[in-house]
Each structure stands twice: as structure tokens, then as C-alpha cells.
Motif scaffolding. Sequence first.
Motif, PDB file in Angstrom:
ATOM      1  N   ARG A   1      -3.588   9.973 -12.885  1.00  0.00           N
ATOM      2  CA  ARG A   1      -4.580   9.061 -12.955  1.00  0.00           C
ATOM      3  C   ARG A   1      -4.824   8.223 -11.518  1.00  0.00           C
ATOM      4  NH1 ARG A   1      -3.714   5.216 -18.238  1.00  0.00           N
ATOM      5  NH2 ARG A   1      -1.542   5.033 -17.449  1.00  0.00           N
ATOM      6  N   GLU A   2      -4.427   9.361 -10.513  1.00  0.00           N
ATOM      7  CA  GLU A   2      -4.515   8.600  -9.149  1.00  0.00           C
ATOM      8  C   GLU A   2      -5.849   7.832  -9.062  1.00  0.00           C
ATOM      9  OE1 GLU A   2      -4.032  10.283  -4.462  1.00  0.00           O
ATOM     10  OE2 GLU A   2      -4.075  11.539  -6.097  1.00  0.00           O
ATOM     11  N   GLY A   3      -7.040   8.342  -9.434  1.00  0.00           N
ATOM     12  CA  GLY A   3      -8.400   7.813  -9.034  1.00  0.00           C
ATOM     13  C   GLY A   3      -8.419   6.538  -9.672  1.00  0.00           C
ATOM     14  N   LEU A   4      -7.959   6.448 -10.969  1.00  0.00           N
ATOM     15  CA  LEU A   4      -7.983   5.189 -11.464  1.00  0.00           C
ATOM     16  C   LEU A   4      -7.193   3.913 -10.995  1.00  0.00           C
ATOM     17  CD1 LEU A   4      -8.671   3.767 -14.291  1.00  0.00           C
ATOM     18  CD2 LEU A   4      -6.313   4.412 -15.211  1.00  0.00           C
ATOM     19  N   LEU A   5      -5.978   4.454 -10.558  1.00  0.00           N
ATOM     20  CA  LEU A   5      -5.071   3.596  -9.946  1.00  0.00           C
ATOM     21  C   LEU A   5      -5.382   3.280  -8.763  1.00  0.00           C
ATOM     22  CD1 LEU A   5      -1.737   5.060 -11.317  1.00  0.00           C
ATOM     23  CD2 LEU A   5      -2.703   3.053 -12.158  1.00  0.00           C
ATOM     24  N   SER A   6      -5.986   3.993  -7.980  1.00  0.00           N
ATOM     25  CA  SER A   6      -6.562   3.583  -6.544  1.00  0.00           C
ATOM     26  C   SER A   6      -7.657   2.658  -6.529  1.00  0.00           C
ATOM     27  CB  SER A   6      -7.021   4.957  -5.862  1.00  0.00           C
ATOM     28  OG  SER A   6      -5.972   5.909  -5.623  1.00  0.00           O
ATOM     29  N   TYR A   7      -8.441   2.759  -7.662  1.00  0.00           N
ATOM     30  CA  TYR A   7      -9.677   2.069  -8.038  1.00  0.00           C
ATOM     31  C   TYR A   7      -8.954   0.409  -8.359  1.00  0.00           C
ATOM     32  CZ  TYR A   7     -14.401   0.739  -9.078  1.00  0.00           C
ATOM     33  OH  TYR A   7     -15.593  -0.045  -8.978  1.00  0.00           O
ATOM     34  N   PHE A   8      -7.928   0.491  -9.319  1.00  0.00           N
ATOM     35  CA  PHE A   8      -7.334  -0.747  -9.625  1.00  0.00           C
ATOM     36  C   PHE A   8      -6.742  -1.499  -8.170  1.00  0.00           C
ATOM     37  CE2 PHE A   8      -6.288   0.435 -14.118  1.00  0.00           C
ATOM     38  CZ  PHE A   8      -7.667   0.437 -14.654  1.00  0.00           C
TER      39      PHE A   8
ATOM     40  N   ASP B   1       0.793  -1.161   0.049  1.00  0.00           N
ATOM     41  CA  ASP B   1      -0.002  -0.153  -0.011  1.00  0.00           C
ATOM     42  C   ASP B   1       0.779   1.291  -0.008  1.00  0.00           C
ATOM     43  OD1 ASP B   1      -2.244  -1.636   0.118  1.00  0.00           O
ATOM     44  OD2 ASP B   1      -2.662  -1.348   1.995  1.00  0.00           O
ATOM     45  N   ALA B   2       2.000   1.061   0.658  1.00  0.00           N
ATOM     46  CA  ALA B   2       2.804   2.402   0.660  1.00  0.00           C
ATOM     47  C   ALA B   2       3.673   2.678  -0.666  1.00  0.00           C
ATOM     48  CB  ALA B   2       3.949   1.878   1.797  1.00  0.00           C
ATOM     49  N   ASP B   3       3.478   1.820  -1.418  1.00  0.00           N
ATOM     50  CA  ASP B   3       3.981   2.035  -2.899  1.00  0.00           C
ATOM     51  C   ASP B   3       3.048   2.743  -3.920  1.00  0.00           C
ATOM     52  OD1 ASP B   3       6.430   0.874  -2.701  1.00  0.00           O
ATOM     53  OD2 ASP B   3       5.485  -1.190  -2.798  1.00  0.00           O
ATOM     54  N   LEU B   4       1.909   3.199  -3.517  1.00  0.00           N
ATOM     55  CA  LEU B   4       0.838   3.683  -4.456  1.00  0.00           C
ATOM     56  C   LEU B   4       1.217   5.051  -4.638  1.00  0.00           C
ATOM     57  CD1 LEU B   4      -1.708   3.211  -6.030  1.00  0.00           C
ATOM     58  CD2 LEU B   4      -3.107   3.922  -4.128  1.00  0.00           C
ATOM     59  N   PRO B   5       1.515   5.996  -3.765  1.00  0.00           N
ATOM     60  CA  PRO B   5       2.067   7.213  -4.281  1.00  0.00           C
ATOM     61  C   PRO B   5       3.176   7.337  -5.212  1.00  0.00           C
ATOM     62  CG  PRO B   5       1.705   7.017  -1.804  1.00  0.00           C
ATOM     63  CD  PRO B   5       1.607   5.851  -2.336  1.00  0.00           C
ATOM     64  N   ALA B   6       4.239   6.278  -5.247  1.00  0.00           N
ATOM     65  CA  ALA B   6       5.152   6.399  -6.117  1.00  0.00           C
ATOM     66  C   ALA B   6       4.850   5.574  -7.353  1.00  0.00           C
ATOM     67  CB  ALA B   6       6.303   5.427  -5.537  1.00  0.00           C
ATOM     68  N   ILE B   7       3.775   4.887  -7.333  1.00  0.00           N
ATOM     69  CA  ILE B   7       3.147   4.444  -8.566  1.00  0.00           C
ATOM     70  C   ILE B   7       2.468   5.413  -9.234  1.00  0.00           C
ATOM     71  CG2 ILE B   7       1.349   2.827  -9.631  1.00  0.00           C
ATOM     72  CD1 ILE B   7       2.266   0.658  -7.312  1.00  0.00           C
ATOM     73  N   VAL B   8       1.726   6.113  -8.726  1.00  0.00           N
ATOM     74  CA  VAL B   8       0.814   7.184  -9.272  1.00  0.00           C
ATOM     75  C   VAL B   8       1.986   8.245  -9.850  1.00  0.00           C
ATOM     76  CG1 VAL B   8      -0.445   9.218  -8.879  1.00  0.00           C
ATOM     77  CG2 VAL B   8      -1.126   6.704  -7.823  1.00  0.00           C
ATOM     78  N   ALA B   9       2.925   8.567  -9.090  1.00  0.00           N
ATOM     79  CA  ALA B   9       3.982   9.677  -9.690  1.00  0.00           C
ATOM     80  C   ALA B   9       4.460   9.203 -11.085  1.00  0.00           C
ATOM     81  CB  ALA B   9       4.913   9.977  -8.650  1.00  0.00           C
ATOM     82  N   LEU B  10       4.979   7.767 -10.956  1.00  0.00           N
ATOM     83  CA  LEU B  10       5.486   7.251 -12.173  1.00  0.00           C
ATOM     84  C   LEU B  10       4.917   7.168 -13.380  1.00  0.00           C
ATOM     85  CD1 LEU B  10       8.201   6.006 -13.156  1.00  0.00           C
ATOM     86  CD2 LEU B  10       7.511   3.691 -12.634  1.00  0.00           C
ATOM     87  N   ASP B  11       3.593   6.785 -13.095  1.00  0.00           N
ATOM     88  CA  ASP B  11       2.435   6.678 -14.114  1.00  0.00           C
ATOM     89  C   ASP B  11       2.092   8.031 -14.692  1.00  0.00           C
ATOM     90  OD1 ASP B  11       0.135   5.120 -15.232  1.00  0.00           O
ATOM     91  OD2 ASP B  11      -0.776   7.049 -14.575  1.00  0.00           O
ATOM     92  N   ARG B  12       2.210   9.107 -13.833  1.00  0.00           N
ATOM     93  CA  ARG B  12       1.973  10.440 -14.279  1.00  0.00           C
ATOM     94  C   ARG B  12       3.263  10.939 -15.297  1.00  0.00           C
ATOM     95  NH1 ARG B  12       2.624  13.055 -10.039  1.00  0.00           N
ATOM     96  NH2 ARG B  12       0.783  12.629  -8.982  1.00  0.00           N
ATOM     97  N   LEU B  13       4.201  10.508 -15.084  1.00  0.00           N
ATOM     98  CA  LEU B  13       5.286  10.705 -16.039  1.00  0.00           C
ATOM     99  C   LEU B  13       5.015  10.204 -17.335  1.00  0.00           C
ATOM    100  CD1 LEU B  13       8.561  10.555 -13.571  1.00  0.00           C
ATOM    101  CD2 LEU B  13       7.567  12.525 -14.632  1.00  0.00           C
ATOM    102  N   ALA B  14       4.674   8.885 -17.221  1.00  0.00           N
ATOM    103  CA  ALA B  14       4.306   8.173 -18.438  1.00  0.00           C
ATOM    104  C   ALA B  14       3.330   8.569 -19.474  1.00  0.00           C
ATOM    105  CB  ALA B  14       4.471   6.449 -17.984  1.00  0.00           C
TER     106      ALA B  14
END
Length: 278
Positions: free
Chosen positions: A162-169, A144-157
Motif C-alpha cells: 500500500r505504498e501509494g496509500l501510505l505516501s498520500y497519508f 520522512d526516512a521512516d516511510l520505507p520501513a512503514i510501508v514494509a511493515l504495513d505490507r506484512l500486516a
Amino acid sequence: MQASQIEIVPFGPNHLEAAVALSRQAGWPHRTEDWQLALALSDGMVAVEDGKVVGTVLVTPYKEVCATINMVIVDETMRGRGLGRKLMDAALLIAGDRPLRLVATTAGLPLYQKLGFHETGTVAQHQGLAGEIAASAETQAATDADLPAIVALDRLAFGADREGLLSYFAGIGEFAVIRRDGRLSGFACLRPFGRGEVIGPVVAADLGQARKLIEHFIARRRGRFLRVDTTAETGLSPWLAEQGLAHVGGGITMRKPLVRDTADPTVTTFALASQALG
């Protein structure tokens, strides 16, 4: 005899059952749960004739940066009457001034071109029963602690948040990650969808890293039905076919207007989450 009237009205939960029926008529694999996901993240409209839903469209906004248009479906008995254009006009009103993205079928391409969308690439859809493969030692399950870093990396790509989408996933599926020098450098998502599960998005620095992230889930789903959407430019298609995920179709990526891409070119999105919505 009075001609029937078609109304374009807001898409609500009461339209879900009819929307599932429309997607099945179109040959799409979406379950009720997949429509619920899309509607939870989107605003949409439905076309109704004599109380029957005969068309759908959803607009998924990513704050003010952009939006994707998904689930554009017209009942097969209603085609050729301009209903697709009416639904798209309604979608454009919802989107406002946001730059737009969508994936077109060949049949829908002329309409989108008339509305100012331009082709930007192609999507290859791969699916099938996962073969046997060894998992990479470099990947690990995300926390769960990785989600902010996942969101940040996805934003770059992706070029938008897409925080809402990734949180839902994260709530319905799971993530795998790769860390280098103590930092998250790539991730992949696995979640239920359609006939089985979909792997995507996959965000990685290079092709080798993307393959390792996909391997993480294929190795744990031997004999299970999986889907991966990718682009022709990644070079992943031949390798995916070797893993039992055959190329079964795809679509044409489009944008309106064509503006400077804010995605970081050193970080690549290898599998497109938006494809699983529509």
C-alpha cells in the motif's frame, strides 16, 4: 413518455461535487477532500440518469495482489432498481482477477453474497471527543526516512503493498512509530477526515503496542474529534470507549474469493485504513 436511461460511466473529477452530495444523503461524513483522496488512489464508475449522478463505486488496487471496493452508494430515490448490482458488475470488471475486499453494511450484505463475497469479520467504528491521556514514552514522531520501513511493515500486516496509500497519508497527515532494538516495530497514522481526524492504520506486534501508538495521538488531540476503526478481535473497543471514542457502528468485512491470507500473523493491523475510504 420515454423512460430515462441510466449510464454507467468512468468516475472523473467533474463528478466529485455530486458524489459528496450522495455521501451526505447516505449519512457519511466524507468531505470533498476525502473523495479526492479516494479517487486519486482508485478507479471508479458513476451511474448517471438525465445528467444527474445517482450512484458511485470505487476500486482501489494494490498492484496485482488485491483490491478494495469502496464508496458504493446509490441515490435513495433509485434503490430497488438493480443499480447497486450494475455498479458492482462494473467494479468487478475494473478489478479483473484480483482478490477483492470490502466492508458491507447490513443492507448491502445480500448483494455481495450473491456476487461471491464471504464474511470474514466485523469492524467497530469508534469516534468522539478525545479524552485526557498521557502519551507513551515509547512512541515518537516518524521522519520522512521512516516511510520505507512503514510501508514494509504495513505490507506484512495487510498482505499487499500500500505504498501509494501510505505516501498520500504522509503528505496530508503524520505518523508515529515505536522502535525496538533499533528497528521500527509498529506505527500509526493520523490524518484529516470527515468531522475531524482519523487514526489508522495502526500496525503493531501486540495489543499493548497498539494502545501506545493510539495514545500518542489522543494525548495530542485532547477535546478534538477523532475516529478509529478496529475489529472485534483486537479487544480495543472497551479501551477506546474509555478514551471518549464511543462505539457508533461498523460493518462486515468480506472477501472474494476466499484465498490464503498473505499477511504475517505475528504483525497485526489494529485499525483499518480502508474504512476511512468508504
